[in-house]
Design an enzyme around this catalytic site. Structure first.
Site, mmCIF file in Angstrom:
data_model
loop_
_atom_site.group_PDB
_atom_site.id
_atom_site.type_symbol
_atom_site.label_atom_id
_atom_site.label_comp_id
_atom_site.label_asym_id
_atom_site.label_seq_id
_atom_site.Cartn_x
_atom_site.Cartn_y
_atom_site.Cartn_z
ATOM 1 N N CYS A 79 0.825 -1.214 0.000
ATOM 2 C CA CYS A 79 0.000 0.000 0.000
ATOM 3 C C CYS A 79 0.857 1.261 0.000
ATOM 4 O O CYS A 79 0.456 2.293 -0.537
ATOM 5 C CB CYS A 79 -0.898 0.029 1.233
ATOM 6 N N GLN A 149 3.901 -9.224 3.518
ATOM 7 C CA GLN A 149 4.077 -8.886 2.107
ATOM 8 C C GLN A 149 5.534 -9.063 1.675
ATOM 9 O O GLN A 149 5.803 -9.521 0.560
ATOM 10 C CB GLN A 149 3.599 -7.454 1.864
ATOM 11 N N GLY A 218 -15.197 -6.454 0.365
ATOM 12 C CA GLY A 218 -14.024 -7.300 0.206
ATOM 13 C C GLY A 218 -14.057 -8.488 1.133
ATOM 14 O O GLY A 218 -14.786 -8.493 2.135
ATOM 15 N N GLY A 220 -10.806 -10.357 1.462
ATOM 16 C CA GLY A 220 -9.401 -10.755 1.526
ATOM 17 C C GLY A 220 -8.803 -10.421 2.877
ATOM 18 O O GLY A 220 -9.524 -10.181 3.858
ATOM 19 N N MET A 222 -7.115 -7.757 3.943
ATOM 20 C CA MET A 222 -7.383 -6.401 4.431
ATOM 21 C C MET A 222 -8.765 -6.322 5.073
ATOM 22 O O MET A 222 -8.938 -5.730 6.145
ATOM 23 C CB MET A 222 -7.275 -5.402 3.279
#
Length: 442
Positions: A79, A149, A218, A220, A222
């Site tokens: 991000c 990540q 969403g 996922g 996040m």
């Protein structure tokens, strides 16, 4: 064994003195560069243009392998940033090829790439990698999602064989350092992720959450982290989940005790009945548009808060022009970032100390590698001198007198020492003289 440990400790102490100037480290990483576009160099509207989603990371690595001046590389896209650590014998050519990669793969304009990117080199680049993995260079300081990540990017890089031994060493150590910081400090506990920071911000500007209806777009990671933090904050008046995959919505409804789930096609009608929208999907473009919402909007006087934490953004920027709609993106989390820094000053100091310790350990490892390479080259060079001289001086004889052996060995020694002595005389510096004394114990 004890003797070996003593020698290892002595060796490390000697190396620690040498790396005060980091000369050996610089030698190891002299052709290593970092291309970065991050939250300090570019706003979210620009960063999203550089974004490479996780599902495209393997393809991106494969595309970049086609550029021959890049001997090795590591791609990271989150991000807050898109970064490429790369090794090239020609910096200008390497940067041109990275620029071409972004133009051809993402369709970016060259002037955008040049205006919003920056290049970091040397030990600053190494320390940057450690801070990124640890969440200390994130917009929300201490956030732990970036470590996941980095680990994913590292795993993909290994599978695609894009790393050399130096990049391997850098990211092995940066991941180890980040784990230690999360274990030994409270930074990640204060604000675990971008998602939790968004929920905190929602609670501050639109809350209290217990009195509000919240829609989460969403299903996922996040979105999952956002739902976890809503529960942690004490829940909401009502929580609704939307996603294009019904089975994921059902999983979330069971796990996070959401009040209801609705089809994604009903999103605009549902927005009339909520106070807060959290957009956290993996879509590579905007999926919610202001003009579509305005067509079905029931009460323009009703205030709506939208928090878009997707990268790229999923909410149409035109919402900023819509009456009584407050649209906030990832960069809006700067408020939580500043609060976290203030409340975690001691943890921040401890984290920076851990990074300093771990980067020093990396310097030692890199210095060892440099010294080992130097020793190998030194042995090879002296052996070449010895074998060539021996061949030249003994080609016509099978046996030698003591005087002849004495002459041969003196000749070899003189040849080996010729260049070092010449350079020492030319330098005439006490520092080099002392190094020579230490090396030969004289």
């Amino acid at each position: 064994m004890i003797q070996d440990l003593r020698e290892e400790k002595l060796f490390n102490e000697q190396i620690s003195k040498i790396i005060a100037k980091k000369e050996l480290v610089h030698e190891q990483i002299k052709n290593l560069y970092l291309f970065t576009v991050n939250h300090k160099t570019a706003p979210v509207a620009i960063r999203e243009k550089f974004s490479i989603p996780e599902y495209s990371l393997t393809e991106a690595n494969q595309k970049l392998k086609n550029y021959k001046s890049l001997k090795s590389f590591f791609i990271l896209s989150t991000c807050n940033r898109t970064e490429i650590y790369f090794k090239s014998e020609n910096e200008e050519k390497g940067l041109n090829e990275i620029c071409h990669f972004f133009i051809s793969y993402l369709g970016l304009e060259k002037k955008i790439i040049e205006e919003y990117s920056t290049i970091i080199t040397g030990c600053e680049m190494l320390e940057h990698a450690f801070k990124v993995a640890s969440g200390l260079d994130s917009l929300v300081i201490g956030e732990s999602q970036v470590l996941s990540q980095v680990k994913t990017a590292y795993s993909i890089a290994q599978k695609e064989h894009t790393l050399d031994n130096i990049l391997e060493l850098i990211f092995q150590n940066s991941i180890k350092c980040a784990k230690r910081i999360h274990k030994e400090t409270n930074l990640s506990k204060n604000c675990q992720s971008i998602s939790s920071a968004a929920i905190d911000l929602a609670d501050n500007v639109a809350g209290p959450l217990k009195t509000k209806s919240i829609m989460v777009l969403g299903a996922g990671k996040m979105a999952e982290l956002a739902l976890e933090h809503i529960i942690k904050k004490g829940g909401s008046k009502e929580t609704i989940v939307l996603n294009r995959s019904p089975h994921r919505v059902i999983e979330f409804s069971d796990k996070y005790k959401t009040d209801k789930s609705i089809p994604f096609e009903s999103v605009y009608e549902a927005m009339n009945d909520v106070d807060i929208v959290i957009a956290a999907t993996g879509a590579p473009h905007a999926i919610i548009f202001a003009d579509q919402f305005n067509k079905v909007r029931k009460d323009p006087a009703r205030e709506l808060f939208i928090f878009d934490i997707s990268m790229p953004r999923n909410i149409d920027a035109e919402f900023t022009k819509t009456k009584n709609v407050n649209l906030m993106d990832i960069d809006s989390l700067q408020h939580i970032y500043n609060k976290t820094v203030e409340s975690s000053n001691e943890d921040l100091k401890n984290a920076e100390k851990i990074i300093s310790e771990n980067t020093n350990e990396l310097y030692i490892e890199l210095s060892k590698t440099s010294i080992q390479n130097l020793i190998k080259e030194l042995k090879e060079k002296t052996e070449k001198i010895r074998s060539e001289k021996l061949l030249k001086l003994t080609s016509n004889k099978n046996s030698f007198t003591k005087d002849e052996v004495d002459y041969i060995t003196q000749n070899i020694i003189s040849t080996i020492l010729h260049t070092p002595i010449k350079n020492l005389k030319a330098a005439n510096k006490e520092e080099k003289i002392q190094i020579l004394k230490d090396l030969f114990e004289i």
